[in-house]
Write a protein that holds these residues in place. Structure first.
Motif, PDB file in Angstrom:
ATOM      1  N   UNK A 135       0.834  -1.201   0.000  1.00  0.00           N
ATOM      2  CA  UNK A 135       0.000   0.000   0.000  1.00  0.00           C
ATOM      3  C   UNK A 135       0.871   1.254   0.000  1.00  0.00           C
ATOM      4  N   UNK A 136       1.206   1.793  -1.168  1.00  0.00           N
ATOM      5  CA  UNK A 136       1.914   3.079  -1.240  1.00  0.00           C
ATOM      6  C   UNK A 136       0.930   4.228  -1.019  1.00  0.00           C
ATOM      7  N   UNK A 137       1.426   5.306  -0.423  1.00  0.00           N
ATOM      8  CA  UNK A 137       0.608   6.482  -0.192  1.00  0.00           C
ATOM      9  C   UNK A 137       1.429   7.733  -0.482  1.00  0.00           C
ATOM     10  N   UNK A 138       0.766   8.807  -0.857  1.00  0.00           N
ATOM     11  CA  UNK A 138       1.398  10.122  -1.003  1.00  0.00           C
ATOM     12  C   UNK A 138       0.553  11.108  -0.221  1.00  0.00           C
ATOM     13  N   UNK A 139       1.149  11.714   0.810  1.00  0.00           N
ATOM     14  CA  UNK A 139       0.385  12.550   1.728  1.00  0.00           C
ATOM     15  C   UNK A 139       1.050  13.906   1.934  1.00  0.00           C
ATOM     16  N   UNK A 140       0.229  14.952   1.984  1.00  0.00           N
ATOM     17  CA  UNK A 140       0.672  16.220   2.548  1.00  0.00           C
ATOM     18  C   UNK A 140       0.450  16.111   4.051  1.00  0.00           C
ATOM     19  N   UNK A 141       1.514  16.357   4.831  1.00  0.00           N
ATOM     20  CA  UNK A 141       1.453  16.058   6.251  1.00  0.00           C
ATOM     21  C   UNK A 141       2.080  17.180   7.066  1.00  0.00           C
ATOM     22  N   UNK A 142       1.333  17.661   8.061  1.00  0.00           N
ATOM     23  CA  UNK A 142       1.847  18.693   8.958  1.00  0.00           C
ATOM     24  C   UNK A 142       2.229  18.068  10.293  1.00  0.00           C
ATOM     25  N   UNK A 143       3.469  18.341  10.704  1.00  0.00           N
ATOM     26  CA  UNK A 143       3.952  17.884  12.002  1.00  0.00           C
ATOM     27  C   UNK A 143       4.456  19.109  12.760  1.00  0.00           C
ATOM     28  N   UNK A 144       5.132  18.882  13.869  1.00  0.00           N
ATOM     29  CA  UNK A 144       5.670  20.006  14.622  1.00  0.00           C
ATOM     30  C   UNK A 144       5.559  19.799  16.111  1.00  0.00           C
ATOM     31  N   UNK A 145       5.650  20.913  16.858  1.00  0.00           N
ATOM     32  CA  UNK A 145       5.600  20.837  18.317  1.00  0.00           C
ATOM     33  C   UNK A 145       5.443  22.240  18.888  1.00  0.00           C
ATOM     34  N   UNK A 146       5.098  22.288  20.159  1.00  0.00           N
ATOM     35  CA  UNK A 146       5.137  23.509  20.947  1.00  0.00           C
ATOM     36  C   UNK A 146       6.193  23.303  22.020  1.00  0.00           C
ATOM     37  N   UNK A 147       7.124  24.242  22.138  1.00  0.00           N
ATOM     38  CA  UNK A 147       8.255  24.030  23.036  1.00  0.00           C
ATOM     39  C   UNK A 147       8.523  25.248  23.898  1.00  0.00           C
ATOM     40  N   UNK A 148       9.183  24.998  24.993  1.00  0.00           N
ATOM     41  CA  UNK A 148       9.675  26.074  25.850  1.00  0.00           C
ATOM     42  C   UNK A 148      11.055  25.679  26.341  1.00  0.00           C
ATOM     43  N   UNK A 149      11.844  26.669  26.715  1.00  0.00           N
ATOM     44  CA  UNK A 149      13.194  26.382  27.183  1.00  0.00           C
ATOM     45  C   UNK A 149      13.937  27.654  27.508  1.00  0.00           C
ATOM     46  N   UNK A 150      15.233  27.553  27.563  1.00  0.00           N
ATOM     47  CA  UNK A 150      16.072  28.703  27.853  1.00  0.00           C
ATOM     48  C   UNK A 150      17.171  28.795  26.801  1.00  0.00           C
ATOM     49  N   UNK A 151      17.408  30.003  26.331  1.00  0.00           N
ATOM     50  CA  UNK A 151      18.422  30.263  25.320  1.00  0.00           C
ATOM     51  C   UNK A 151      19.247  31.459  25.771  1.00  0.00           C
TER      52      UNK A 151
END
Length: 207
Positions: free
Chosen positions: A72-88
């Motif tokens: 089963x091949x597929x072709x997808x537009x896909x949104x990923x990511x994250x919400x992050x916090x930290x110190x820089x």
């Protein structure tokens, strides 16, 4: 008695063959749904990430190989990511990242029943663009970009597994996926190192 047993065996074999042929036939479909994505294997100063939703949509096909087994091949537009916090550099920050990718999973499908399919296999992903919203208490910076250098990896390889349930032409799918390669290509990117992980739920129509 022997003739009856032989007849029953032949009928059972013919029923099995008909069932297998009904299970495995070439099909094409469309699907749309959502990802619930986060990251793992992170490196960064006090880097903490939370999951965020995103869109998933595309096409898929089922190519029979053996009885009850398909590719089963597929072709997808896909949104990923994250919400992050930290110190820089000693200052607190928050970052919301949305990555738009072209995902191409190549899944092996095992169909023990006509309405139920188990799937697993590798997935190739190509990063199309990325949007960041960065806040550090004093300023808010929103940036959307396409990557023109090798400091950030534009391609990735993942493992995907899940199941589909079919009700006539309607297909309800659930997947889980994990990147196998870290995001920063040569290790010099300023962004913290991580790998994507996500759950995906879709509804599709099989022609």
């Amino acid at each position: 008695m022997k003739k009856s047993l032989l007849m029953m065996a032949m009928l059972a074999f013919l029923a099995y063959q008909a069932n297998a042929q009904n299970h495995n036939r070439f099909q094409l479909g469309l699907k749309a749904g959502a990802n619930y994505a986060n990251v793992y294997d992170t490196e960064g100063e006090a880097f903490k990430a939370n999951a965020k939703p995103g869109l998933a949509a595309g096409v898929f096909t089922s190519i029979p190989v053996l009885n009850f087994i398909s590719i089963q091949p597929e072709i997808l537009f896909s949104q990923k990511g994250f919400k992050a916090s930290g110190r820089l550099l000693g200052n607190s920050y928050s970052l919301e990242r949305t990555s738009n990718s072209l995902d191409v999973p190549l899944l092996v499908a095992f169909k023990p029943f006509r309405a139920f399919t188990l799937l697993a296999g590798p997935q190739y992903s190509y990063l199309l663009s990325q949007k960041d919203v960065f806040e550090n208490g004093a300023t808010t910076i929103e940036q959307e970009q396409e990557f023109l250098n090798d400091d950030y990896r534009k391609y990735n390889l993942a493992f995907v597994g899940g199941a589909d349930v079919a009700v006539k032409h309607l297909v309800i799918g659930a997947r889980a996926g994990w990147d196998l390669i870290k995001n920063n290509g040569n290790g010099n990117a300023a962004t913290p190192r991580y790998k994507n992980a996500w759950f995906q739920a879709t509804v599709g129509y099989m022609f």
